[in-house]
Design a protein around this motif. Structure first.
Motif, mmCIF file in Angstrom:
data_model
loop_
_atom_site.group_PDB
_atom_site.id
_atom_site.type_symbol
_atom_site.label_atom_id
_atom_site.label_comp_id
_atom_site.label_asym_id
_atom_site.label_seq_id
_atom_site.Cartn_x
_atom_site.Cartn_y
_atom_site.Cartn_z
ATOM 1 N N LEU A 150 13.362 -32.732 12.739
ATOM 2 C CA LEU A 150 14.502 -31.947 12.279
ATOM 3 C C LEU A 150 15.198 -31.312 13.471
ATOM 4 O O LEU A 150 14.536 -30.693 14.321
ATOM 5 C CB LEU A 150 14.026 -30.830 11.333
ATOM 6 N N LYS A 151 16.516 -31.461 13.519
ATOM 7 C CA LYS A 151 17.285 -30.811 14.591
ATOM 8 C C LYS A 151 18.429 -30.046 13.966
ATOM 9 O O LYS A 151 19.356 -30.635 13.404
ATOM 10 C CB LYS A 151 17.844 -31.861 15.561
ATOM 11 N N GLU A 152 18.361 -28.720 14.073
ATOM 12 C CA GLU A 152 19.413 -27.894 13.468
ATOM 13 C C GLU A 152 20.632 -27.833 14.393
ATOM 14 O O GLU A 152 20.490 -27.726 15.609
ATOM 15 C CB GLU A 152 18.870 -26.485 13.206
ATOM 16 N N SER A 153 21.812 -27.923 13.788
ATOM 17 C CA SER A 153 23.054 -27.844 14.564
ATOM 18 C C SER A 153 23.588 -26.421 14.525
ATOM 19 O O SER A 153 23.090 -25.570 13.786
ATOM 20 C CB SER A 153 24.119 -28.770 13.951
ATOM 21 N N ASP A 154 24.635 -26.188 15.297
ATOM 22 C CA ASP A 154 25.246 -24.858 15.349
ATOM 23 C C ASP A 154 25.797 -24.421 13.999
ATOM 24 O O ASP A 154 25.859 -23.238 13.700
ATOM 25 C CB ASP A 154 26.407 -24.853 16.369
ATOM 26 N N ASP A 155 26.199 -25.404 13.185
ATOM 27 C CA ASP A 155 26.787 -25.050 11.893
ATOM 28 C C ASP A 155 25.728 -24.900 10.798
ATOM 29 O O ASP A 155 26.048 -24.935 9.620
ATOM 30 C CB ASP A 155 27.818 -26.116 11.478
ATOM 31 N N SER A 156 24.455 -24.717 11.219
ATOM 32 C CA SER A 156 23.350 -24.538 10.262
ATOM 33 C C SER A 156 23.115 -25.749 9.388
ATOM 34 O O SER A 156 22.528 -25.638 8.313
ATOM 35 C CB SER A 156 23.555 -23.302 9.372
ATOM 36 N N SER A 157 23.590 -26.901 9.823
ATOM 37 C CA SER A 157 23.173 -28.131 9.159
ATOM 38 C C SER A 157 22.069 -28.755 10.010
ATOM 39 O O SER A 157 21.816 -28.322 11.146
ATOM 40 C CB SER A 157 24.349 -29.090 8.994
ATOM 41 N N THR A 158 21.387 -29.748 9.446
ATOM 42 C CA THR A 158 20.222 -30.325 10.113
ATOM 43 C C THR A 158 20.331 -31.843 10.133
ATOM 44 O O THR A 158 20.673 -32.451 9.117
ATOM 45 C CB THR A 158 18.927 -29.906 9.369
ATOM 46 N N ILE A 159 20.055 -32.424 11.287
ATOM 47 C CA ILE A 159 19.889 -33.872 11.341
ATOM 48 C C ILE A 159 18.400 -34.150 11.118
ATOM 49 O O ILE A 159 17.556 -33.686 11.881
ATOM 50 C CB ILE A 159 20.310 -34.464 12.708
ATOM 51 N N ILE A 160 18.111 -34.885 10.067
ATOM 52 C CA ILE A 160 16.726 -35.280 9.810
ATOM 53 C C ILE A 160 16.572 -36.743 10.178
ATOM 54 O O ILE A 160 17.426 -37.572 9.858
ATOM 55 C CB ILE A 160 16.288 -35.006 8.352
ATOM 56 N N GLU A 161 15.472 -37.015 10.854
ATOM 57 C CA GLU A 161 15.199 -38.359 11.362
ATOM 58 C C GLU A 161 13.812 -38.749 10.878
ATOM 59 O O GLU A 161 12.859 -37.997 11.065
ATOM 60 C CB GLU A 161 15.224 -38.241 12.893
ATOM 61 N N VAL A 162 13.712 -39.877 10.205
ATOM 62 C CA VAL A 162 12.408 -40.374 9.757
ATOM 63 C C VAL A 162 12.139 -41.702 10.452
ATOM 64 O O VAL A 162 12.948 -42.636 10.374
ATOM 65 C CB VAL A 162 12.362 -40.592 8.228
ATOM 66 N N ASN A 163 11.022 -41.785 11.135
ATOM 67 C CA ASN A 163 10.665 -43.001 11.855
ATOM 68 C C ASN A 163 9.287 -43.469 11.383
ATOM 69 O O ASN A 163 8.326 -42.721 11.455
ATOM 70 C CB ASN A 163 10.634 -42.722 13.361
ATOM 71 N N GLN A 164 9.229 -44.671 10.860
ATOM 72 C CA GLN A 164 7.938 -45.225 10.450
ATOM 73 C C GLN A 164 7.543 -46.333 11.422
ATOM 74 O O GLN A 164 8.309 -47.259 11.680
ATOM 75 C CB GLN A 164 7.995 -45.777 9.017
ATOM 76 N N GLU A 165 6.333 -46.224 11.930
ATOM 77 C CA GLU A 165 5.817 -47.192 12.906
ATOM 78 C C GLU A 165 4.555 -47.831 12.365
ATOM 79 O O GLU A 165 3.900 -47.300 11.471
ATOM 80 C CB GLU A 165 5.454 -46.468 14.206
ATOM 81 N N GLY A 166 4.209 -48.953 12.975
ATOM 82 C CA GLY A 166 2.937 -49.576 12.637
ATOM 83 C C GLY A 166 3.072 -50.880 11.884
ATOM 84 O O GLY A 166 2.077 -51.441 11.441
ATOM 85 N N PHE A 167 4.304 -51.375 11.713
ATOM 86 C CA PHE A 167 4.486 -52.707 11.133
ATOM 87 C C PHE A 167 4.055 -53.730 12.175
ATOM 88 O O PHE A 167 4.338 -53.562 13.359
ATOM 89 C CB PHE A 167 5.953 -52.943 10.767
ATOM 90 N N LYS A 168 3.410 -54.775 11.735
ATOM 91 C CA LYS A 168 2.911 -55.776 12.676
ATOM 92 C C LYS A 168 3.865 -56.964 12.750
ATOM 93 O O LYS A 168 4.210 -57.558 11.727
ATOM 94 C CB LYS A 168 1.529 -56.260 12.244
ATOM 95 N N GLU A 169 4.265 -57.297 13.948
ATOM 96 C CA GLU A 169 5.298 -58.320 14.117
ATOM 97 C C GLU A 169 4.854 -59.688 13.633
ATOM 98 O O GLU A 169 5.684 -60.505 13.235
ATOM 99 C CB GLU A 169 5.753 -58.397 15.584
ATOM 100 N N ASN A 170 3.554 -59.946 13.650
ATOM 101 C CA ASN A 170 3.101 -61.274 13.218
ATOM 102 C C ASN A 170 2.764 -61.336 11.725
ATOM 103 O O ASN A 170 2.218 -62.314 11.241
ATOM 104 C CB ASN A 170 1.916 -61.751 14.057
ATOM 105 N N ASP A 171 3.091 -60.269 11.002
ATOM 106 C CA ASP A 171 2.866 -60.272 9.555
ATOM 107 C C ASP A 171 3.939 -61.150 8.898
ATOM 108 O O ASP A 171 5.132 -60.963 9.135
ATOM 109 C CB ASP A 171 2.955 -58.828 9.038
ATOM 110 N N THR A 172 3.514 -62.075 8.061
ATOM 111 C CA THR A 172 4.476 -62.995 7.443
ATOM 112 C C THR A 172 5.443 -62.261 6.506
ATOM 113 O O THR A 172 6.516 -62.757 6.190
ATOM 114 C CB THR A 172 3.762 -64.092 6.623
#
Lengths: 164, 164
Positions: A106-128
């Motif tokens: 979460l990153k709050e801006s000056d205008d009291s709004s928030t940028i929310i960022e969701v990052n999911q990791e752990g997918f395997k590239e060789n998974d069909t």
């Protein structure tokens, strides 16, 4: 067609594929919510709030080191997550039962709004099923974040309407 | 992790890849909206409504055979679509400038709610950016449909908040 000329969110963690090595890919989604970071943070950690935008229930308050049971009544499904790290009003990291790591920032801006960022990791590239998994996963996070925006900004509940 | 045990939306149109042939893949997204089909249909075709959930403007009423200019003020971007087919309150098919075909289908239920289905076709399987395109495209459609749900059910405007 949807948002022309805007770069996509999918990023490989490592660019070069090495044979027989599992290479992790991730899925990143970001949204602007017109509320301060503490309100966005509380929406996740307070089990009274999660039913307004995501799961139907969360077993207890999210705190570092706890295992939380998340339940979807609508799909008669549930799963445990382990809360790996919490920084009040700025970061939550958890691991799901399949070993994926999810980081919410979460990153709050000056205008009291928030940028929310969701990052999911752990997918395997060789998974069909990799492409299916990534697309399905992206669907879920965008939907949850838009429901969260609706809940926090207007008090409306838009969840449990994706049709599979 | 997001919705466990639910099959994904990505479907190949043809299962078997034939060397050097372009094979089209599609992206399908479905959502339940608690309004009758005519209200969902009007949200797309009436240029007064689109700015509440999707583009900032639409040049005129969507009708078969017309070319419509859609504009995103927020991103200073615009594009034309050609309306290929319209069945009142049940189907809209259009083509974008990149040649993708988008089919919007509406099915009203007994409870006067509507299942809306958006299917985008025309991605090329041998495109090196295919995964990125599909994920980015899925993000856009899920976001638009959730904004549409918020607008029609509660009159709220959640658009233009995805951060790239």
């Amino acid at each position: 067609m949807y948002l022309p000329n805007i770069p996509c969110q999918y990023r490989r963690r490592k660019r070069k594929k090495i044979e027989s090595e599992l290479i992790s890919v991730n899925n990143l989604t970001k949204m602007k919510i017109g509320k301060p970071a503490n309100e966005v943070f509380e929406a996740f950690v307070d089990p009274e709030k999660i039913g307004s935008f995501w799961f139907s229930s969360s077993s207890e308050r999210w705190e570092e080191g706890k295992t939380i049971t998340l339940r979807y009544e609508e799909y008669d499904a549930q799963g445990d997550i382990e809360i790996l790290e919490v920084e009040k009003n700025s970061k939550i990291i958890f691991q799901d039962e399949e070993g994926h790591i999810v980081t919410i920032k979460l990153k709050e801006s000056d205008d009291s709004s928030t940028i929310i960022e969701v990052n999911q990791e752990g997918f395997k590239e060789n998974d069909t099923e990799l492409i299916n998994q990534l697309i399905d996963n992206k669907e879920g996070w965008v939907y949850m974040l838009t429901c969260l925006k609706g809940y926090l900004e207007y008090g409306v509940n838009l969840r449990a309407a994706l049709v599979k």
